[in-house]
Design an enzyme around this catalytic site. Structure first.
Site, mmCIF file in Angstrom:
data_model
loop_
_atom_site.group_PDB
_atom_site.id
_atom_site.type_symbol
_atom_site.label_atom_id
_atom_site.label_comp_id
_atom_site.label_asym_id
_atom_site.label_seq_id
_atom_site.Cartn_x
_atom_site.Cartn_y
_atom_site.Cartn_z
ATOM 1 N N THR A 19 0.809 -1.233 0.000
ATOM 2 C CA THR A 19 0.000 0.000 0.000
ATOM 3 C C THR A 19 0.836 1.274 0.000
ATOM 4 O O THR A 19 1.955 1.309 0.546
ATOM 5 C CB THR A 19 -0.917 0.005 1.255
ATOM 6 O OG1 THR A 19 -1.450 1.317 1.448
ATOM 7 C CG2 THR A 19 -0.163 -0.363 2.521
ATOM 8 N N GLU A 64 0.284 3.621 1.853
ATOM 9 C CA GLU A 64 0.444 4.040 3.260
ATOM 10 C C GLU A 64 1.847 3.727 3.776
ATOM 11 O O GLU A 64 2.274 4.276 4.782
ATOM 12 C CB GLU A 64 -0.593 3.356 4.149
ATOM 13 C CG GLU A 64 -1.966 3.983 4.101
ATOM 14 C CD GLU A 64 -2.010 5.400 4.665
ATOM 15 O OE1 GLU A 64 -1.642 5.598 5.826
ATOM 16 O OE2 GLU A 64 -2.432 6.316 3.931
ATOM 17 N N TYR A 122 -1.234 0.529 10.653
ATOM 18 C CA TYR A 122 -1.558 -0.144 9.388
ATOM 19 C C TYR A 122 -0.362 -0.086 8.428
ATOM 20 O O TYR A 122 0.098 -1.104 7.907
ATOM 21 C CB TYR A 122 -2.788 0.532 8.740
ATOM 22 C CG TYR A 122 -3.058 0.057 7.325
ATOM 23 C CD1 TYR A 122 -3.733 -1.141 7.094
ATOM 24 C CD2 TYR A 122 -2.645 0.799 6.213
ATOM 25 C CE1 TYR A 122 -3.984 -1.589 5.793
ATOM 26 C CE2 TYR A 122 -2.887 0.363 4.922
ATOM 27 C CZ TYR A 122 -3.557 -0.835 4.715
ATOM 28 O OH TYR A 122 -3.792 -1.264 3.424
ATOM 29 N N LYS A 154 2.044 -3.299 7.210
ATOM 30 C CA LYS A 154 2.143 -3.623 5.774
ATOM 31 C C LYS A 154 3.610 -3.520 5.314
ATOM 32 O O LYS A 154 4.067 -4.312 4.497
ATOM 33 C CB LYS A 154 1.268 -2.669 4.961
ATOM 34 C CG LYS A 154 -0.223 -2.981 5.037
ATOM 35 C CD LYS A 154 -0.594 -4.102 4.075
ATOM 36 C CE LYS A 154 -2.096 -4.349 4.037
ATOM 37 N NZ LYS A 154 -2.502 -5.374 3.079
HETATM 38 P P1 NAP Z 1 -11.506 -4.498 2.263
HETATM 39 O O1 NAP Z 1 -12.687 -4.204 1.404
HETATM 40 O O2 NAP Z 1 -11.444 -3.923 3.630
HETATM 41 O O3 NAP Z 1 -11.382 -6.096 2.384
HETATM 42 C C1 NAP Z 1 -10.525 -6.695 3.320
HETATM 43 C C2 NAP Z 1 -10.790 -8.191 3.313
HETATM 44 O O4 NAP Z 1 -9.947 -8.823 4.297
HETATM 45 C C3 NAP Z 1 -12.237 -8.579 3.670
HETATM 46 O O5 NAP Z 1 -12.631 -9.653 2.845
HETATM 47 C C4 NAP Z 1 -12.101 -9.042 5.119
HETATM 48 O O6 NAP Z 1 -13.098 -9.963 5.505
HETATM 49 C C5 NAP Z 1 -10.746 -9.740 5.040
HETATM 50 N N1 NAP Z 1 -10.150 -9.990 6.357
HETATM 51 C C6 NAP Z 1 -9.933 -9.100 7.358
HETATM 52 N N2 NAP Z 1 -9.358 -9.725 8.407
HETATM 53 C C7 NAP Z 1 -9.208 -11.019 8.070
HETATM 54 C C8 NAP Z 1 -8.687 -12.158 8.736
HETATM 55 N N3 NAP Z 1 -8.210 -12.108 9.988
HETATM 56 N N4 NAP Z 1 -8.670 -13.338 8.057
HETATM 57 C C9 NAP Z 1 -9.166 -13.438 6.812
HETATM 58 N N5 NAP Z 1 -9.699 -12.392 6.124
HETATM 59 C C10 NAP Z 1 -9.711 -11.197 6.767
HETATM 60 O O7 NAP Z 1 -10.159 -4.106 1.522
HETATM 61 P P2 NAP Z 1 -9.894 -3.749 -0.031
HETATM 62 O O8 NAP Z 1 -10.101 -2.302 -0.217
HETATM 63 O O9 NAP Z 1 -10.584 -4.734 -0.883
HETATM 64 O O10 NAP Z 1 -8.311 -3.966 -0.083
HETATM 65 C C11 NAP Z 1 -7.754 -5.243 -0.387
HETATM 66 C C12 NAP Z 1 -6.327 -5.300 0.121
HETATM 67 O O11 NAP Z 1 -5.554 -4.283 -0.492
HETATM 68 C C13 NAP Z 1 -6.156 -5.097 1.627
HETATM 69 O O12 NAP Z 1 -5.079 -5.901 2.036
HETATM 70 C C14 NAP Z 1 -5.779 -3.630 1.752
HETATM 71 O O13 NAP Z 1 -5.017 -3.429 2.921
HETATM 72 C C15 NAP Z 1 -4.959 -3.450 0.493
HETATM 73 N N6 NAP Z 1 -4.964 -2.108 -0.103
HETATM 74 C C16 NAP Z 1 -6.141 -1.479 -0.386
HETATM 75 C C17 NAP Z 1 -6.117 -0.246 -1.021
HETATM 76 C C18 NAP Z 1 -7.382 0.471 -1.391
HETATM 77 O O14 NAP Z 1 -7.325 1.670 -1.672
HETATM 78 N N7 NAP Z 1 -8.529 -0.216 -1.449
HETATM 79 C C19 NAP Z 1 -4.892 0.334 -1.376
HETATM 80 C C20 NAP Z 1 -3.711 -0.354 -1.080
HETATM 81 C C21 NAP Z 1 -3.755 -1.589 -0.459
HETATM 82 P P3 NAP Z 1 -14.494 -9.466 6.164
HETATM 83 O O15 NAP Z 1 -15.409 -9.175 5.008
HETATM 84 O O16 NAP Z 1 -14.897 -10.646 6.961
HETATM 85 O O17 NAP Z 1 -14.208 -8.246 6.987
HETATM 86 O O1 F7E Z 2 -9.101 8.148 4.231
HETATM 87 C C1 F7E Z 2 -9.516 11.592 5.457
HETATM 88 C C2 F7E Z 2 -8.545 10.699 6.199
HETATM 89 O O2 F7E Z 2 -10.031 6.072 5.206
HETATM 90 C C3 F7E Z 2 -8.648 9.021 3.224
HETATM 91 C C4 F7E Z 2 -7.336 2.142 2.662
HETATM 92 O O3 F7E Z 2 -7.871 1.425 1.584
HETATM 93 O O4 F7E Z 2 -6.152 3.628 1.180
HETATM 94 C C5 F7E Z 2 -7.104 3.585 2.238
HETATM 95 O O5 F7E Z 2 -6.622 4.307 3.367
HETATM 96 C C6 F7E Z 2 -8.398 10.402 3.810
HETATM 97 C C7 F7E Z 2 -7.550 10.386 5.089
HETATM 98 O O6 F7E Z 2 -8.454 5.962 3.220
HETATM 99 C C8 F7E Z 2 -12.773 11.221 7.031
HETATM 100 O O7 F7E Z 2 -7.996 11.370 7.332
HETATM 101 C C9 F7E Z 2 -11.488 12.842 6.395
HETATM 102 O O8 F7E Z 2 -6.621 11.419 4.993
HETATM 103 O O9 F7E Z 2 -10.726 6.758 2.881
HETATM 104 P P1 F7E Z 2 -9.672 6.690 3.905
HETATM 105 P P2 F7E Z 2 -6.908 5.862 3.586
HETATM 106 O O10 F7E Z 2 -6.650 6.151 5.005
HETATM 107 O O11 F7E Z 2 -6.176 6.679 2.580
HETATM 108 C C10 F7E Z 2 -4.860 3.080 1.502
HETATM 109 C C11 F7E Z 2 -3.998 3.188 0.266
HETATM 110 C C12 F7E Z 2 -4.951 1.714 2.062
HETATM 111 O O12 F7E Z 2 -4.052 0.896 1.874
HETATM 112 C C13 F7E Z 2 -6.019 1.474 3.069
HETATM 113 O O13 F7E Z 2 -6.278 0.078 3.214
HETATM 114 O O14 F7E Z 2 -9.655 10.964 4.186
HETATM 115 N N1 F7E Z 2 -10.852 11.695 6.082
HETATM 116 N N2 F7E Z 2 -12.657 12.585 6.987
HETATM 117 C C14 F7E Z 2 -11.622 10.664 6.448
HETATM 118 N N3 F7E Z 2 -11.427 9.326 6.334
HETATM 119 C C15 F7E Z 2 -12.426 8.518 6.788
HETATM 120 N N4 F7E Z 2 -12.290 7.187 6.651
HETATM 121 N N5 F7E Z 2 -13.561 9.030 7.375
HETATM 122 C C16 F7E Z 2 -13.787 10.367 7.530
HETATM 123 O O15 F7E Z 2 -14.815 10.794 8.052
#
Ligand code: NAP
Ligand code: F7E
Length: 346
Positions: A130, A132, A153, A157
């Protein structure tokens, strides 16, 4: 004629946003798709596509916290490719539950990788890394940028990337790649992430079902892409001759504030901001009502201010080009939420 058997892919985190899109993509490529899900008190498949819910994807129970379950899932599925998408993926929550985050996002990766390598040293593994991990690093960020995570987080990662991707590749010759993906969103995004929180709340406000909602930091900048465009890159990374890590991003960054304004625009609403700091509000110009307030509880103890990805390496080696523009992404999400909220009304 010799029958060629289907390639077998195991997806952890199949109930999440990316898991659902990836399952559809791999099924369209002719893979036998297996998905690992954990036990939940209600239907864990609510968020995912019909394909995942259909019998075309084989679902197995397992948990990254439970080594026995991981061993069993690997033995039962014999995967050629593993996509490790399972994680505690909420950055804000990681400050509140650091142990759970480290347990799943670091130790869980180790359990999975060790079990997979023991069963089949030729297995190919995708690890969901990620942006992050860059944290406070100055933008634009690419594969050569230093890592400086600020959240539990991001830390977990990064450790998983260093210990189980980079080191296992070097020490054991394992085919394992990190996709260092920047934020990617869609109508399947979890409702607590900021983009989906905005489009869902705004759709409800537009239909008169909600008066207002609250956000935290409006000035953080993110490089937001469309999740459906990103999953193909996960697969492509595992089709290369050599395992390598890639940054996947759009190369465009916007503030949360701009996402909010764009969502209002997509829903045909006219809004303006008034006030400053914690007193800042957004007003619906057509009704004169305050529809957005700032709540300090949604601020994080430490913030990542500015993410902007440089994916030149993926453009060169994988032919990566983001297909969906920022304004189109916001429109896709806003329309989907408007339709979903309308459907619930009838
Ligand atoms: P998501 O919607 O939050 O899905 C996370 C998945 O992980 C869900 O299926 C969840 O199951 C499962 N999970 C959580 N804890 C677990 C455990 N202990 N054992 C088995 N499964 C578990 O995330 P996403 O947005 O699809 O992201 C997919 C991956 O990419 C994640 O690893 C995330 O950190 C990474 N990532 C995401 C982004 C982004 O912007 N979306 C960017 C960079 C990296 P439940 O449904 O049961 O909760
Ligand atoms: O926040 C700001 C918050 O929670 C984005 C995950 O998929 O992408 C995701 O992480 C921004 C942050 O995503 C609210 O402070 C303001 O600056 O949507 P987010 P994230 O933290 O960028 C990365 C790449 C991953 O890997 C992660 O798994 O938005 N913000 N107000 C807020 N964020 C949330 N959630 N809620 C608010 O009310």
């Amino acid at each position: 004629m010799k029958q060629t058997s289907k390639k077998r892919a195991l997806i952890t985190g199949i109930t999440g946003q990316d898991g659902s899109y990836l399952a559809e993509f791999l099924a369209s490529k002719g893979y036998a798709v297996f998905g690992m899900i954990r036990r939940a008190s209600n239907d864990p498949l609510v968020r995912v596509s019909d394909l995942v819910r259909s019998k075309k994807v084989t679902i197995l129970y397992g948990n990254l916290r439970d080594i026995g379950s991981i061993d069993r899932v690997i033995v039962e599925t014999c995967p050629d490719e593993i996509y490790n998408l399972a994680a505690q993926s909420d950055v804000g929550i990681s400050f509140k539950c650091p142990e759970e985050t480290t347990e799943v996002n670091y130790y869980g990766v180790g359990r999975l990788v060790n079990a997979a390598m023991k069963a089949n040293p030729k297995v190919r593994i995708y690890q969901a890394s990620t942006s992050e991990m860059f944290g406070k690093t100055k933008p634009p960020q690419n594969e050569r940028s230093p890592f400086a995570p600020v959240s539990p987080y991001g830390e977990a990662k990064l450790k998983a990337h260093q210990d189980f991707v980079v080191r296992y590749r070097d020490a054991h010759g394992l085919f394992i790649c990190s996709g260092i993906l920047f934020n990617h969103e869609s109508p399947l995004r979890g409702e607590h992430f900021v983009t989906r929180k905005i489009t869902l709340s705004m759709a409800r406000i537009r239909l008169g079902l909600q008066e207002s909602f609250e956000l935290g930091n409006l000035d953080a900048k993110r490089d937001w892409g469309y999740a459906k465009d990103y999953v193909e890159m996960m697969w492509l990374m595992l089709q290369q001759n050599k395992p390598q890590d890639f940054v996947i991003a759009t190369g465009e960054s916007h503030t949360v504030r701009v996402f909010f304004l764009e969502a209002a625009n997509a829903l045909g609403m006219h809004v303006s901001f008034k006030g400053q700091g914690l007193k800042e509000v957004a007003v619906d110009e057509d009704t004169g009502r305050i529809i957005l307030r700032i709540n300090k509880n949604f601020y994080r103890p430490l913030e990542v201010d500015y993410l902007l990805g440089d994916s030149a390496k993926a453009r060169r080696a994988l032919g990566w080009k983001p297909k969906t523009k920022f304004t189109d992404l916001v429109k896709i999400m806003a329309d989907a939420d408007l339709n979903q909220v309308r459907r619930k009304l009838t």
